[in-house]
Scaffold this active site. Structure first.
Site, PDB file in Angstrom:
ATOM      1  N   GLY A   1       2.911  -1.089   4.208  1.00  0.00           N
ATOM      2  CA  GLY A   1       3.036   0.325   3.895  1.00  0.00           C
ATOM      3  C   GLY A   1       4.487   0.699   3.626  1.00  0.00           C
ATOM      4  O   GLY A   1       5.002   0.524   2.524  1.00  0.00           O
ATOM      5  N   GLY A   2       5.162   1.186   4.650  1.00  0.00           N
ATOM      6  CA  GLY A   2       6.516   1.724   4.493  1.00  0.00           C
ATOM      7  C   GLY A   2       7.469   0.790   3.768  1.00  0.00           C
ATOM      8  O   GLY A   2       8.214   1.228   2.870  1.00  0.00           O
TER       9      GLY A   2
ATOM     10  N   HIS B   1      -9.558   1.564   5.011  1.00  0.00           N
ATOM     11  CA  HIS B   1      -8.269   1.690   5.710  1.00  0.00           C
ATOM     12  C   HIS B   1      -8.461   2.600   6.922  1.00  0.00           C
ATOM     13  O   HIS B   1      -9.224   3.565   6.865  1.00  0.00           O
ATOM     14  CB  HIS B   1      -7.213   2.266   4.760  1.00  0.00           C
ATOM     15  CG  HIS B   1      -5.835   2.132   5.299  1.00  0.00           C
ATOM     16  ND1 HIS B   1      -5.342   2.976   6.281  1.00  0.00           N
ATOM     17  CD2 HIS B   1      -4.850   1.235   5.041  1.00  0.00           C
ATOM     18  CE1 HIS B   1      -4.100   2.592   6.584  1.00  0.00           C
ATOM     19  NE2 HIS B   1      -3.787   1.533   5.852  1.00  0.00           N
TER      20      HIS B   1
ATOM     21  N   ASN C   1       0.874  -1.167   0.000  1.00  0.00           N
ATOM     22  CA  ASN C   1       0.000   0.000   0.000  1.00  0.00           C
ATOM     23  C   ASN C   1       0.914   1.219   0.000  1.00  0.00           C
ATOM     24  O   ASN C   1       1.504   1.542   1.027  1.00  0.00           O
ATOM     25  CB  ASN C   1      -0.901  -0.019   1.246  1.00  0.00           C
ATOM     26  CG  ASN C   1      -1.714   1.258   1.376  1.00  0.00           C
ATOM     27  OD1 ASN C   1      -1.756   2.077   0.449  1.00  0.00           O
ATOM     28  ND2 ASN C   1      -2.369   1.431   2.525  1.00  0.00           N
ATOM     29  N   TRP C   2       1.011   1.831  -1.158  1.00  0.00           N
ATOM     30  CA  TRP C   2       1.943   2.969  -1.276  1.00  0.00           C
ATOM     31  C   TRP C   2       1.444   4.206  -0.541  1.00  0.00           C
ATOM     32  O   TRP C   2       2.179   5.161  -0.369  1.00  0.00           O
ATOM     33  CB  TRP C   2       2.164   3.317  -2.758  1.00  0.00           C
ATOM     34  CG  TRP C   2       2.965   2.324  -3.534  1.00  0.00           C
ATOM     35  CD1 TRP C   2       3.462   1.111  -3.093  1.00  0.00           C
ATOM     36  CD2 TRP C   2       3.402   2.454  -4.904  1.00  0.00           C
ATOM     37  NE1 TRP C   2       4.163   0.499  -4.114  1.00  0.00           N
ATOM     38  CE2 TRP C   2       4.143   1.293  -5.224  1.00  0.00           C
ATOM     39  CE3 TRP C   2       3.231   3.431  -5.879  1.00  0.00           C
ATOM     40  CZ2 TRP C   2       4.714   1.091  -6.492  1.00  0.00           C
ATOM     41  CZ3 TRP C   2       3.786   3.238  -7.139  1.00  0.00           C
ATOM     42  CH2 TRP C   2       4.520   2.087  -7.437  1.00  0.00           C
ATOM     43  N   LYS C   3       0.181   4.220  -0.150  1.00  0.00           N
ATOM     44  CA  LYS C   3      -0.433   5.409   0.464  1.00  0.00           C
ATOM     45  C   LYS C   3      -0.190   6.626  -0.451  1.00  0.00           C
ATOM     46  O   LYS C   3      -0.064   6.465  -1.665  1.00  0.00           O
ATOM     47  CB  LYS C   3       0.083   5.598   1.886  1.00  0.00           C
ATOM     48  CG  LYS C   3      -0.088   4.314   2.724  1.00  0.00           C
ATOM     49  CD  LYS C   3       0.115   4.483   4.182  1.00  0.00           C
ATOM     50  CE  LYS C   3      -0.104   3.142   4.882  1.00  0.00           C
ATOM     51  NZ  LYS C   3      -0.002   3.233   6.324  1.00  0.00           N
TER      52      LYS C   3
ATOM     53  N   GLU D   1      -6.750   4.889   8.038  1.00  0.00           N
ATOM     54  CA  GLU D   1      -6.461   6.306   7.768  1.00  0.00           C
ATOM     55  C   GLU D   1      -7.681   6.997   7.170  1.00  0.00           C
ATOM     56  O   GLU D   1      -7.895   8.190   7.375  1.00  0.00           O
ATOM     57  CB  GLU D   1      -5.215   6.420   6.864  1.00  0.00           C
ATOM     58  CG  GLU D   1      -3.955   6.062   7.651  1.00  0.00           C
ATOM     59  CD  GLU D   1      -2.820   5.486   6.830  1.00  0.00           C
ATOM     60  OE1 GLU D   1      -2.860   5.567   5.583  1.00  0.00           O
ATOM     61  OE2 GLU D   1      -1.887   4.932   7.450  1.00  0.00           O
TER      62      GLU D   1
ATOM     63  N   SER E   1       3.415  -2.270  10.227  1.00  0.00           N
ATOM     64  CA  SER E   1       4.872  -2.389  10.400  1.00  0.00           C
ATOM     65  C   SER E   1       5.404  -3.770  10.023  1.00  0.00           C
ATOM     66  O   SER E   1       6.378  -4.242  10.617  1.00  0.00           O
ATOM     67  CB  SER E   1       5.280  -2.005  11.828  1.00  0.00           C
ATOM     68  OG  SER E   1       4.915  -0.665  12.093  1.00  0.00           O
TER      69      SER E   1
ATOM     70  N   GLY F   1       2.663   2.212  10.819  1.00  0.00           N
ATOM     71  CA  GLY F   1       3.632   3.298  10.688  1.00  0.00           C
ATOM     72  C   GLY F   1       4.367   3.622  11.976  1.00  0.00           C
ATOM     73  O   GLY F   1       5.052   4.632  12.066  1.00  0.00           O
TER      74      GLY F   1
ATOM     75  N   GLU G   1      -5.446  -4.801  10.438  1.00  0.00           N
ATOM     76  CA  GLU G   1      -4.403  -3.793  10.642  1.00  0.00           C
ATOM     77  C   GLU G   1      -4.642  -3.084  11.979  1.00  0.00           C
ATOM     78  O   GLU G   1      -5.428  -2.122  12.040  1.00  0.00           O
ATOM     79  CB  GLU G   1      -4.431  -2.759   9.510  1.00  0.00           C
ATOM     80  CG  GLU G   1      -4.170  -3.332   8.145  1.00  0.00           C
ATOM     81  CD  GLU G   1      -3.532  -2.308   7.213  1.00  0.00           C
ATOM     82  OE1 GLU G   1      -2.556  -2.668   6.555  1.00  0.00           O
ATOM     83  OE2 GLU G   1      -3.990  -1.147   7.170  1.00  0.00           O
TER      84      GLU G   1
HETATM   85  P1  13P Z   1       3.060   0.289   7.631  1.00  0.00           P
HETATM   86  O1  13P Z   1       3.545  -0.999   7.030  1.00  0.00           O
HETATM   87  O2  13P Z   1       3.825   1.493   7.166  1.00  0.00           O
HETATM   88  O3  13P Z   1       2.937   0.198   9.120  1.00  0.00           O
HETATM   89  O4  13P Z   1       1.573   0.526   7.066  1.00  0.00           O
HETATM   90  C1  13P Z   1       0.661  -0.512   7.163  1.00  0.00           C
HETATM   91  C2  13P Z   1      -0.555  -0.130   6.426  1.00  0.00           C
HETATM   92  O5  13P Z   1      -1.293   0.744   6.837  1.00  0.00           O
HETATM   93  C3  13P Z   1      -0.831  -0.822   5.164  1.00  0.00           C
HETATM   94  O6  13P Z   1      -2.103  -0.536   4.703  1.00  0.00           O
END
Ligand code: 13P
Length: 254
Positions: free
Chosen positions: A234-235, A98, A9-11, A100, A213, A175, A169
């Site tokens: 994500g990251g 999500h 997930n590149w966000k 967020e 994470s 994050g 999640e």
């Molecule tokens: P991180 O891997 O950066 O914690 O993000 C997870 C995430 O929200 C994937 O959708």
């Protein structure tokens, strides 16, 4: 045991140059499509909508996903993107709900269920995100929160559950560098599996991803859990080497 799905997930990250470099390195470093198939591993990137066309042209064996979708089919909804528009670019998956978006855009369980329904109606597979905040975990509410989030989706989409992906999640792990332990994650995944089983005879085939994470060093232990069918990353998905190591971990346990 279902196929393993490793989803980035590149966000809201990337630009034309960085995306080209990232996809180039990911595609160059991946095993062939045949080898991935033999290992029962699928790889997916969920990219910002403006870059779907770019990444569609660079994707190799990687599937294409979006990060959000409108609950509407089309019309006077300024700023929204419909499932048909996503499909036009070869998108197969879309993240819905999500944390967020639940937090920053006040998305309710009911809205998330409608987004999943609209996706399914247009042949897109929704990746439904669920997960508790730290305060909810500390109050002992994890199971109730996750079940409530998923129940809304099952209520509206019960007839086509096999086309869903669920992502657990925990909000406190996103994050933050804090990962749920494999045991903590497995415990919630088992609750989700049981809830899906009550709604569908094919619940074993519904991938349940872990996100929060996940990285190159913790992926193998998480992916070894019986109800963890992949990751939503994500990251670490923004670094080709890390993402490829997670794919390799999935191949090793698949
Ligand atoms: P991180 O891997 O950066 O914690 O993000 C997870 C995430 O929200 C994937 O959708």
């Amino acid at each position: 045991m279902t196929k393993k799905l490793i989803a980035g997930n590149w966000k809201m990250n990337g630009n034309l140059a960085d995306n080209a470099a990232l996809m180039g390195a990911v595609v160059a470093g991946l095993p062939s499509a045949e080898a991935l198939e033999a290992a029962q591993v699928s790889v997916l990137v969920c990219v910002p909508a403006p870059y779907l066309a770019q990444v569609a042209a660079l994707r190799g064996p990687v599937d294409l996903g979006a990060q959000d979708v409108s609950p509407q089919k089309g019309g006077a909804y300024t700023g929204e993107v419909s499932p048909a528009m996503l499909k036009d670019f070869g998108t197969r998956f879309v993240i819905v709900g999500h944390s967020e978006r639940r937090q920053n855009h006040f998305e309710t369980n009911e809205l998330v269920a409608l987004k999943a329904q609209n996706s399914l109606a247009h042949g897109l597979t929704p990746i439904v995100c669920v997960g508790e905040t730290l305060a909810q975990r500390e109050a002992g509410e994890t199971e109730a929160v996750v079940k409530r989030q998923l129940a809304a989706v099952i209520h509206v989409n019960g007839h086509c559950l096999t086309e869903l992906v669920v992502a657990y999640e925990p909000v406190w792990a996103i994050g933050t560098g804090k990962t749920a332990t494999p045991e903590q994650a497995q415990a919630v995944h088992a609750v989700i599996r049981t809830q899906l089983q009550a709604a569908s005879s094919n619940a074993k085939r519904i991938p349940i991803l872990y996100g929060g994470s996940m990285n190159a060093s913790n992926a193998a232990a998480l992916l070894a859990q019986p109800d963890i069918d992949g990751g939503l990353i994500g990251g670490a998905a923004l670094k080709a080497a890390d993402f490829l190591q997670i794919v390799a971990a999935a191949q090793a346990v698949a």
